[in-house]
Design a protein around this motif. Sequence first.
Motif, short mmCIF file in Angstrom:
data_model
loop_
_atom_site.label_atom_id
_atom_site.label_comp_id
_atom_site.label_asym_id
_atom_site.label_seq_id
_atom_site.Cartn_x
_atom_site.Cartn_y
_atom_site.Cartn_z
N TYR A 22 -53.36 -8.97 33.81
CA TYR A 22 -54.18 -9.20 35.00
C TYR A 22 -54.98 -7.95 35.32
O TYR A 22 -54.67 -6.86 34.82
N THR A 24 -56.21 -4.61 37.16
CA THR A 24 -55.42 -3.58 37.83
C THR A 24 -55.81 -3.51 39.30
O THR A 24 -56.82 -4.07 39.72
N GLN A 25 -54.98 -2.82 40.06
CA GLN A 25 -55.24 -2.64 41.49
C GLN A 25 -56.14 -1.43 41.67
O GLN A 25 -55.82 -0.33 41.22
N THR A 73 -50.37 -5.16 42.44
CA THR A 73 -49.96 -5.59 41.11
C THR A 73 -48.54 -5.15 40.79
O THR A 73 -48.00 -4.24 41.41
N SER A 75 -46.46 -4.01 37.30
CA SER A 75 -46.69 -3.59 35.91
C SER A 75 -45.39 -3.42 35.16
O SER A 75 -44.35 -3.14 35.75
N VAL A 80 -50.35 -5.00 33.36
CA VAL A 80 -50.22 -5.69 34.64
C VAL A 80 -49.72 -7.10 34.36
O VAL A 80 -50.42 -7.91 33.76
N TYR A 83 -49.18 -10.20 40.17
CA TYR A 83 -49.98 -9.73 41.30
C TYR A 83 -49.60 -10.50 42.56
O TYR A 83 -48.99 -11.55 42.51
#
Length: 132
Positions: A22, A24-25, A73, A75, A80, A83
Amino acid sequence: RKAELKSVQQSFELYYQQNGEYPTQGSAGTIQCEGSASSIAWGSPFICDANSYLDKLPKEIKGTTHGEYFYTTNSSGGSVIGYVIYAKLENLNDAENSEGTNYANPLVCLPNPGSYTPPGASTSYNYCVKNP
């Protein structure tokens, strides 16, 4: 808001299919493409490496007392794998609004009834979606 978050989730799943993880933040609960130094703000197109995942991420309506959406998120091994997207619902009668009078459907991503402020956020939220 729920429909908007559903479209964001669908775009994240497409991103996951193409990238194996996914997004990343980014800073302040924004979204960041893998390998990018800049964040994608809520209300902006969700485009990574010339791939368009969503024409425009949702953004809170100007002049409301609700904060922006907030993305966090999970990890593992540098990837990732999950979320949570937090939002603020206005409808206090919604069964998924953790601040509402009819809160009957506890959300796994909110620890308790009432509002919740995720780490790094400057406002509290009463609704969330997550994967997994």
